[in-house]
Design an enzyme around this catalytic site. Sequence first.
Site, PDB file in Angstrom:
ATOM      1  N   LYS A 118      -9.776   0.333   7.593  1.00  0.00           N
ATOM      2  CA  LYS A 118     -10.193  -1.018   7.543  1.00  0.00           C
ATOM      3  C   LYS A 118     -10.262  -1.842   8.787  1.00  0.00           C
ATOM      4  CE  LYS A 118      -6.811  -1.227   4.670  1.00  0.00           C
ATOM      5  NZ  LYS A 118      -6.275   0.109   4.629  1.00  0.00           N
ATOM      6  N   ARG A 136      -3.912  -6.263  -2.985  1.00  0.00           N
ATOM      7  CA  ARG A 136      -3.558  -4.760  -2.812  1.00  0.00           C
ATOM      8  C   ARG A 136      -2.995  -4.752  -4.255  1.00  0.00           C
ATOM      9  NH1 ARG A 136      -2.599  -4.091   2.956  1.00  0.00           N
ATOM     10  NH2 ARG A 136      -1.825  -2.119   3.226  1.00  0.00           N
ATOM     11  N   ARG A 162      -2.365   6.366  16.059  1.00  0.00           N
ATOM     12  CA  ARG A 162      -2.923   5.037  16.325  1.00  0.00           C
ATOM     13  C   ARG A 162      -1.865   4.203  17.226  1.00  0.00           C
ATOM     14  NH1 ARG A 162      -3.915   1.293  11.212  1.00  0.00           N
ATOM     15  NH2 ARG A 162      -1.357   1.823  10.801  1.00  0.00           N
ATOM     16  N   ARG A 171       3.120   0.757  15.778  1.00  0.00           N
ATOM     17  CA  ARG A 171       3.516   0.208  14.729  1.00  0.00           C
ATOM     18  C   ARG A 171       4.933   0.780  14.202  1.00  0.00           C
ATOM     19  NH1 ARG A 171      -1.390  -1.583  10.634  1.00  0.00           N
ATOM     20  NH2 ARG A 171       0.121  -0.645   9.338  1.00  0.00           N
ATOM     21  N   ARG A 227       3.330   4.624   1.871  1.00  0.00           N
ATOM     22  CA  ARG A 227       2.579   3.812   1.883  1.00  0.00           C
ATOM     23  C   ARG A 227       1.228   4.289   1.107  1.00  0.00           C
ATOM     24  NH1 ARG A 227       1.770   2.677   8.075  1.00  0.00           N
ATOM     25  NH2 ARG A 227      -0.188   1.871   7.498  1.00  0.00           N
TER      26      ARG A 227
END
Length: 217
Positions: free
Chosen positions: A13, A88, A128, A162, A173
């Site tokens: 996203k 969400r 990431r 993160r 998640r």
Amino acid sequence: MIIILLGPPGTGKGTQAQRLEDQHGLIQLSTGDMLRAAAAEGSDVGLRAKTVMDRGELVSDDIITSIISDRLDQPDCAGGVILDGFPRTVAQAEALDRILADKGSKLDAVIELKTDDDAVLVARVTGRYTCTTCGKGYHDTNLIPAVSGVCDKCGGTDFFRRDDDTAETVTTRLEAYHRQTAPLLPYYEDKGILKKVDGLAEIDEVTRQMNAVIQSI
Ligand code: AP5
């Protein structure tokens, strides 16, 4: 134009929203980025949100909805936005419908980045990293800068990972996505505005499919 990008963690996203922002002059509104910025500023809301985010759970609907409503009132959003990470929950989607109706606006499309392989998503999220200066996202193997250690976009040399990008938190998640966010797919399908792209395709191919959806709107 108001577009929602919908998909589990690591589906792309943020990566695609940055590209659509550059190519179409839309503004990326990432609720995750907004909450992380609030936490970095040390605000009460931000610090409480960080505790929830670090567990991999969802922040309360009231907090998120009020943040988005205020942000949509800013002048830079007048030319169109990409909602990345919001809504969400069905309660957030219903609140968004009311917010947009009050502003005399409406959703143009919801684009699902379709993925059915959680192992791929875990590998994407745990690999990431992000440029500290401009926020451009990278990946250890899937998306590396042209010059190692130097951001392609701004030339920055500081990057961060993160706190919630551990394998354990990503699993929580993903569970939150399947339980609380996936019900939005039939919600938007029923409204006739749900479009799908292949979130497991190569990054440029996903962008091509996204652009085809936007051209069709
Ligand atoms: P948020 O920041 O929104 O995180 P997320 O939804 O879990 O999504 P990610 O940012 O992890 O993934 P992405 O889909 O953007 O993937 P990316 O493009 O980076 O939310 C974090 C937390 O904030 C939540 O857990 C919650 O606590 C809270 N929160 C936020 N919004 C909320 C809301 N509305 N309500 C309640 N709580 C909320 O890609 C990942 C990696 O893969 C990158 O390295 C990229 O280079 C690579 N990659 C991307 N696409 C491809 C591809 N096609 N092929 C190969 N590699 C790819």
